[in-house]
Design a protein around this motif. Structure first.
Motif: not given
Length: 355
Positions: A5, A7, A42, A45-46, A49, A53, A81, A83
């Motif tokens: 992911l 940034y 999860d 994580k959502d 994330k 973003e 993710l 990162v």
């Protein structure tokens, strides 16, 4: 395996963390009372994330949050993710520990070193960017505490250290010890700051801002949700006061007092003001108001779902609208601006000269 992911800074403004060179986002994300507690798996994580973003790359934790589970959830999510560690800012706080025992809490050299080592393991990282002393420890010499935090920085386990809910006198003592012995001084204070809690961050700390350039990483900018208006007519199901009822029992009782009812009336007045003058919600006004303070380095948001993160970030649009005139009107509504330092009758200085 999913692609790492990236940034995305988007339109997030950045500020220096106090006098340091570290740049932190105006809004960051914390795991208190959410990650590892009411939010697991999860959904964590959502939330992380959506934060990454939308410009948030700073995540605030503590060893005591959900007895270490909060750090574990965040560490797992960041790894899943993919990162880049250099793209994010991780913070944690040391004091209460995760289990009993005479040396498993506090700010002794032993617990600072061992507690931080355990936090790093839960976060699955080699270092945190900032480690905070979660409260002052009056049973440990301040010199021992300062030396221990300085030592972990020298080991590369943290880049900076700060305090959380320390008095101005205690922070001053830490600075004096650091300067006397050539140790790393704290660069930030993590304090409660919102429209109903102003005396310490705006009054007591004012000399520290001027003398040391201290910055704040603010928690509870919405007064645990009171400043969203959600508690105007009781305790909604699923709200923080509901899901963490035992923790907030005293706050809930206070809502029934004269002071509590007065605060709710202020929230209602602020709501009407925000809608009429700024075309925003009282939530956005309250967050922007804390962020507008020049001594605020970052405002820590809390979220139980991604939509809350996105909604809170709308406060970025309100910060420029908080003109001196608007701020003065807000002060008139809440009526609790800390008094200026007394001049004892001396005339004011030229505003363009050195104060």
């Amino acid at each position: 395996m999913a692609a790492p992911l990236e940034y995305n800074r988007k339109n997030m403004p950045f500020r220096r963390l106090g006098p340091s060179g570290l740049r932190v986002p105006v809004f960051s994300l914390g795991g208190w009372l959410t990650f590892g507690g009411t939010v697991v798996g999860d959904p964590v994580k959502d939330i992380v994330k959506i934060a990454l973003e939308n410009g948030i790359n700073m995540f605030d934790e503590a060893e005591t949050y959900s007895r270490g589970k909060s750090e574990e959830e965040l560490g797992r999510v960041l790894k899943e993710l993919g990162v880049r560690r250099a793209d994010i800012i991780l913070t944690t706080k040391i004091f209460w520990g995760t289990r009993g025992g005479p040396n498993n809490s506090g700010l002794s050299r032993k617990h600072i070193i061992e507690g931080l080592r355990e936090s790093l393991a839960r976060l699955q990282t080699d270092y945190v960017d900032i480690v905070f002393a979660h409260r002052p420890d009056h049973t440990v010499p301040v010199e021992e505490t300062v030396r221990a935090f300085s030592w972990v920085i020298d080991q590369g386990w943290a880049y900076y250290w700060g305090t959380s809910e320390w008095s101005a006198r205690e922070i001053e003592e830490a600075y004096q010890i650091a300067h006397k012995f050539g140790l790393h001084a704290p660069v930030a204070e993590q304090c409660e700051h919102h429209l109903f809690h102003r005396e310490r961050p705006e009054g007591e700390y004012r000399t520290l801002y001027k003398k040391y350039g201290l910055g704040t990483t603010v928690w509870s900018a919405l007064a645990s949700g009171l400043l969203t208006g959600k508690y105007n007519d009781g305790i909604p199901e699923g709200s923080r006061f509901d899901t963490n009822g035992k923790f907030f029992s005293e706050r809930v009782k206070k809502l029934q007092t004269e002071e509590g009812r007065r605060q709710i009336e202020i929230v209602k007045t602020l709501t009407a003001f925000a809608e009429k003058e700024l075309s925003c919600s009282v939530t956005h006004l309250a967050l922007a108001w804390v962020a507008k303070n020049p001594n605020t380095s970052t405002v820590i948001l809390g979220a139980t779902k991604p939509e809350q993160v996105l909604d809170n970030l709308k406060a970025l649009e309100i910060i420029p609208k908080l003109t001196p005139q608007i701020l003065e009107k807000i002060d008139e509504i809440v009526g609790n601006k800390p008094d200026a330092l007394p001049s004892f009758g001396r005339p004011g200085l030229d505003i363009h000269g050195r104060l």
